[in-house]
Design a protein around this motif. Structure first.
Motif, PDB file in Angstrom:
ATOM      1  N   GLU A  12       2.170  -2.651  38.483  1.00 20.91           N
ATOM      2  CA  GLU A  12       1.813  -3.419  39.665  1.00 20.91           C
ATOM      3  C   GLU A  12       0.434  -3.032  40.191  1.00 20.91           C
ATOM      4  N   ASP A  13       0.065  -1.750  40.101  1.00 21.91           N
ATOM      5  CA  ASP A  13      -1.210  -1.295  40.621  1.00 21.91           C
ATOM      6  C   ASP A  13      -2.328  -1.727  39.666  1.00 21.91           C
ATOM      7  N   PRO A  14      -3.330  -2.481  40.144  1.00 19.32           N
ATOM      8  CA  PRO A  14      -4.404  -2.934  39.234  1.00 19.32           C
ATOM      9  C   PRO A  14      -5.277  -1.793  38.746  1.00 19.32           C
ATOM     10  N   LEU A  15      -5.266  -0.643  39.427  1.00 23.70           N
ATOM     11  CA  LEU A  15      -6.102   0.481  39.010  1.00 23.70           C
ATOM     12  C   LEU A  15      -5.518   1.213  37.807  1.00 23.70           C
ATOM     13  N   MET A  16      -4.253   1.028  37.535  1.00 24.27           N
ATOM     14  CA  MET A  16      -3.626   1.741  36.430  1.00 24.27           C
ATOM     15  C   MET A  16      -4.037   1.138  35.092  1.00 24.27           C
ATOM     16  N   TYR A  17      -4.089   2.006  34.081  1.00 24.50           N
ATOM     17  CA  TYR A  17      -4.395   1.553  32.736  1.00 24.50           C
ATOM     18  C   TYR A  17      -3.175   0.852  32.142  1.00 24.50           C
ATOM     19  N   PRO A  18      -3.416  -0.140  31.288  1.00 28.59           N
ATOM     20  CA  PRO A  18      -2.280  -0.681  30.520  1.00 28.59           C
ATOM     21  C   PRO A  18      -1.664   0.424  29.663  1.00 28.59           C
ATOM     22  N   ARG A  19      -0.374   0.340  29.494  1.00 28.16           N
ATOM     23  CA  ARG A  19       0.323   1.449  28.837  1.00 28.16           C
ATOM     24  C   ARG A  19      -0.126   1.645  27.398  1.00 28.16           C
ATOM     25  N   ALA A  30      -5.242  10.835  34.679  1.00 26.69           N
ATOM     26  CA  ALA A  30      -5.471   9.886  35.776  1.00 26.69           C
ATOM     27  C   ALA A  30      -4.253   8.998  35.997  1.00 26.69           C
ATOM     28  N   GLN A  31      -3.577   8.595  34.909  1.00 25.37           N
ATOM     29  CA  GLN A  31      -2.380   7.756  35.043  1.00 25.37           C
ATOM     30  C   GLN A  31      -1.263   8.507  35.764  1.00 25.37           C
ATOM     31  N   VAL A  32      -1.135   9.811  35.509  1.00 30.21           N
ATOM     32  CA  VAL A  32      -0.110  10.607  36.192  1.00 30.21           C
ATOM     33  C   VAL A  32      -0.366  10.629  37.694  1.00 30.21           C
ATOM     34  N   ALA A  38       2.044   5.638  43.191  1.00 24.45           N
ATOM     35  CA  ALA A  38       2.920   4.464  43.142  1.00 24.45           C
ATOM     36  C   ALA A  38       4.344   4.822  43.554  1.00 24.45           C
ATOM     37  N   ILE A  39       4.833   5.977  43.104  1.00 24.94           N
ATOM     38  CA  ILE A  39       6.188   6.408  43.490  1.00 24.94           C
ATOM     39  C   ILE A  39       6.269   6.628  44.993  1.00 24.94           C
ATOM     40  N   ARG A  40       5.240   7.275  45.553  1.00 21.27           N
ATOM     41  CA  ARG A  40       5.230   7.500  46.999  1.00 21.27           C
ATOM     42  C   ARG A  40       5.188   6.176  47.759  1.00 21.27           C
ATOM     43  N   SER A  41       4.448   5.185  47.245  1.00 19.10           N
ATOM     44  CA  SER A  41       4.374   3.877  47.893  1.00 19.10           C
ATOM     45  C   SER A  41       5.734   3.179  47.879  1.00 19.10           C
ATOM     46  N   VAL A  42       6.439   3.254  46.743  1.00 18.28           N
ATOM     47  CA  VAL A  42       7.771   2.623  46.655  1.00 18.28           C
ATOM     48  C   VAL A  42       8.734   3.261  47.647  1.00 18.28           C
ATOM     49  N   LYS A  43       8.722   4.584  47.728  1.00 17.15           N
ATOM     50  CA  LYS A  43       9.611   5.277  48.659  1.00 17.15           C
ATOM     51  C   LYS A  43       9.251   4.962  50.111  1.00 17.15           C
ATOM     52  N   TYR A 247       8.264   7.776  32.992  1.00 18.98           N
ATOM     53  CA  TYR A 247       6.963   7.518  32.383  1.00 18.98           C
ATOM     54  C   TYR A 247       5.983   8.652  32.705  1.00 18.98           C
ATOM     55  N   LYS A 248       6.020   9.127  33.949  1.00 18.15           N
ATOM     56  CA  LYS A 248       5.136  10.222  34.337  1.00 18.15           C
ATOM     57  C   LYS A 248       5.458  11.492  33.545  1.00 18.15           C
ATOM     58  N   MET A 249       6.753  11.801  33.398  1.00 16.82           N
ATOM     59  CA  MET A 249       7.132  12.993  32.641  1.00 16.82           C
ATOM     60  C   MET A 249       6.701  12.885  31.178  1.00 16.82           C
ATOM     61  N   ASN A 250       6.805  11.673  30.617  1.00 12.85           N
ATOM     62  CA  ASN A 250       6.345  11.489  29.237  1.00 12.85           C
ATOM     63  C   ASN A 250       4.844  11.748  29.123  1.00 12.85           C
ATOM     64  N   LEU A 251       4.081  11.238  30.107  1.00 14.00           N
ATOM     65  CA  LEU A 251       2.635  11.466  30.078  1.00 14.00           C
ATOM     66  C   LEU A 251       2.311  12.950  30.241  1.00 14.00           C
ATOM     67  N   ILE A 252       3.007  13.610  31.157  1.00 20.37           N
ATOM     68  CA  ILE A 252       2.760  15.048  31.356  1.00 20.37           C
ATOM     69  C   ILE A 252       3.091  15.825  30.089  1.00 20.37           C
ATOM     70  N   GLN A 253       4.208  15.480  29.457  1.00 20.03           N
ATOM     71  CA  GLN A 253       4.561  16.151  28.207  1.00 20.03           C
ATOM     72  C   GLN A 253       3.520  15.884  27.120  1.00 20.03           C
TER      73      GLN A 253
END
Length: 656
Positions: A12-19, A30-32, A38-43, A247-253
């Motif tokens: 949803e965020d236009p600043l994020m890279y396509p996966r 940067a994606q993390v 984005a998670i904070r915004s949803v909450k 998705y964030k955990m996958n990127l961090i890993q």
């Protein structure tokens, strides 16, 4: 791969890279960071929705409380029980109350300043002086308005009663005058009017109460629906948050794995350099040591050659030039064995023996040198083998490390294009057999949704055609069964009407039936009803009298039972005392005077005891028969009263 937001390639965020474009470590980092935002915004959005829901809940509770208060007023006015629970927010729904301290939560005594104590004492003194004075306003308000500006409490509509005029109550033998009859009719009319107004007002209150209850139920249903909607929103938000977290955990890993791979690659390269340097050192050491081993081997061969030369010189000088060949051969054999020359054969000159002993000593000395050089050569050969083995091990370690480095490079190259993506799959769309713990999807295939929809549409079309044909067949058969049922119903109605006509034609018309048909039996029915009501009243009174009599009999029986129990207890005590006396007397008789006299006295005591027991049994039997006679007498009186009833008490009760 599908994204968590809705199965798209972008978030949803236009600043994020396509996966599919998150390939470098910088983009993953940067994606993390953007995923966390984005998670904070949803909450935050859900928290705003929840706060709005809590405010709506407070409003809904206020409306329900207003209606419940009105229901309590109606119940109090109608004098019916009405218990409606008080609704309020739970403690978990009011987090701001956590920081508020109530007076009840403080166990220590509250500190009051001297100024506040002085003000409270002055106010109490002022109120006491005001109470002592003559407050004309309060007295006037209490006398004229009932102590309140709203006046006295208005009497409820249902509490109003029309009192019967006292002067219309007649004494025995008097009759109403015309004016009293007129006034009595007016009072009855007002009474009926008041009763009608009460009934109307009661119905209005009941209708209002039903409407309020319906409104409360409707309000509760609306709140439950909104709560269900909020629960659905919470589930969707949790689903979205969990997907982003995954998705964030996958990127961090992936970032951590890439950093580990870089560190491992550097370590492997350094290991190759170190191993290569060590291999070169080992190769030089092995080559240098090989030269030393070769030199030692040459030295051993030279010493062996010297020892062989001594043997040849001994044979040439002592055996070949000897006159006694046999003795010389035996001496040469002893020399070969390096045995002592003590047992030499006879026939040899002393000079030969001395020369042979010198050759033997020289040969023994050279053999010691050869053995020493051979031991040194073997030790050096073992050391050379160890150096060669170490060189080969270093070569193997270098090749293994280079293979690991090639494997790591291949994996790092694939990591840029082989990305871990999160896919959204609905339950029921996964046709792979699920395992107990972790399902293996290595041989699974992804099928395009459009193909599945096309196949489903074709199946639905063919199924709909088949269902329509079956529905037509069902309707046709239903029409046939309906016509058959209608014919059967008409046949049964015809048979019933014929039977009723036959019954009416054969019916005997008696006088009672004629009176019923004419309607002249209403007075008789009313008289019968009145007689039955009187009979019911009489039977009820008679039943109450019987119950009272039975209760009285039960009380008497219980008293008699208690008296009998007391008598039995006294008799038990007497029996125990008599038995004790008998035992004592038997002992005295045995001590005083022999067996015959003792047996006679014991027989006499036994006879006396049997007479006492028989007398007691006769008394008990007489008492039991007396109680039975009394019960039979009371039953006889009751049966007589039932057979010949007396209406004196009933007439007295009716007059009263």
């Amino acid at each position: 791969g599908g994204a968590v937001g809705g199965g798209q390639d972008t978030l949803e965020d236009p600043l994020m890279y396509p996966r599919a474009e998150v390939t470098t470590r910088e983009r993953k980092t940067a994606q993390v960071v953007m995923l966390e935002e984005a998670i904070r915004s949803v909450k935050t959005k859900f928290n705003v929705t929840f706060d709005s829901f809590v405010s709506k809940k407070q409003q809904s509770l206020g409306r329900i409380d207003e209606k419940a208060l009105r229901l309590k007023e109606i119940a109090a006015e109608m004098r019916v029980p009405e218990d409606h629970p008080v609704l309020s927010l739970a403690e978990s729904e009011q987090p701001e109350n956590v920081l508020q301290v109530q007076d009840t939560e403080v166990s220590a005594a509250k500190w009051i300043s001297p100024e506040v104590i002085a003000e409270a004492a002055a106010e109490a003194k002022r109120l006491a002086e005001q109470a002592k004075g003559d407050d004309k306003v309060d007295r006037a308000l209490g006398q004229m308005m009932g102590g309140s500006l709203a006046g006295e409490t208005v009497q409820g509509k249902l509490d109003q009663e029309l009192i019967f005029p006292v002067h219309l109550v007649l004494k025995e033998g008097d009759e109403h005058s015309d004016e009293q009859l007129k006034e009595l009719k007016e009072w009855e009319g007002e009474k009926k009017k008041l009763d009608l107004e009460k009934e109307t007002y009661t119905k209005a209150l009941e209708a209002e109460g039903k409407k309020l209850k319906a409104d409360i139920q409707e309000e509760s249903k609306k709140f439950d629906d909104s709560l269900q909607e909020l629960s659905s929103i919470r589930l969707k938000n949790d689903y979205k948050v969990y997907g982003l977290e995954l998705y964030k955990m996958n990127l961090i890993q992936a970032v951590v794995q890439e950093e580990d791979d870089i560190a491992s690659k550097a370590a492997l390269k350094q290991a190759v350099v170190d191993l290569t340097a060590r291999r070169e050192v080992a190769a030089r050491a092995a080559a240098e040591y090989k030269e030393e081993v070769d030199a030692t081997q040459k030295e051993v061969e030279a010493r062996r050659q010297e020892a062989a030369n001594i043997d040849r010189a001994f044979k040439r000088e002592l055996v070949d030039h000897s006159n006694n060949k046999e003795a010389a051969e035996l001496l040469f054999k002893l020399f070969k064995r390096r045995a002592p020359l003590d047992d030499v054969p006879p026939g040899l000159e002393p000079e030969v023996l001395e020369q042979a002993q010198a050759f033997l000593d020289e040969a023994v000395f050279h053999e010691g040198l050869v053995a020493e050089a051979q031991a040194q050569f073997e030790a050096m050969q073992d050391e050379l083998d160890r150096l060669v083995w170490a060189h080969s091990q270093l070569d193997q370690s270098i090749s293994e490390t280079e293979e690991e480095l090639v494997t790591l490079d291949t994996r790092m190259q694939k990591a840029g294009s082989d990305l871990d993506l999160v896919l959204e799959l609905k339950q029921g769309q996964i046709e792979v057999e699920q395992a107990a713990v972790v399902t293996d999807y290595s041989d699974a295939q992804m099928v395009d949704r459009h193909l599945i929809k096309a196949h489903n549409a074709a199946i639905i079309t063919r199924g709909s055609d088949k269902v329509s044909v079956l529905q037509e067949m069902l309707d046709f058969r239903k029409g046939i069964h309906q016509l058959q049922w209608e014919n059967q119903r008409l046949d049964l109605e015809e048979a019933e009407l014929l039977q009723r006509t036959k019954d009416l034609q054969l019916l005997r018309v008696t006088k009672t039936l004629q009176s019923v048909i004419k309607g002249s039996d209403e007075g008789k029915a009313a008289a019968e009803n009145l007689a039955l009501e009187k009979l019911i009243t009489y039977q009820s009174n008679l039943h109450a009298q019987r119950v009272a009599a039975k209760s009285k009999q039960v009380g008497v029986s219980r008293g008699q039972a208690r008296a009998t129990q007391r008598e039995n207890a006294e008799l038990d005590e007497d029996i125990f005392a008599l038995e004790s006396a008998v035992v004592e007397r038997q002992r005295l008789c045995e001590l005083q005077g022999g067996g015959n006299q003792g047996s006679a006295q014991s027989k006499k005591a036994t006879a006396v005891m049997s007479m006492v027991v028989t007398h007691r049994k006769l008394l008990d039997l007489a008492k039991a028969q007396t109680r039975e006679i009394e019960l039979m007498r009371s039953e006889l009186v009751r049966l007589r009263a039932r057979t010949f009833p007396s209406f004196t008490q009933l007439s007295n009760k009716g007059v009263a």
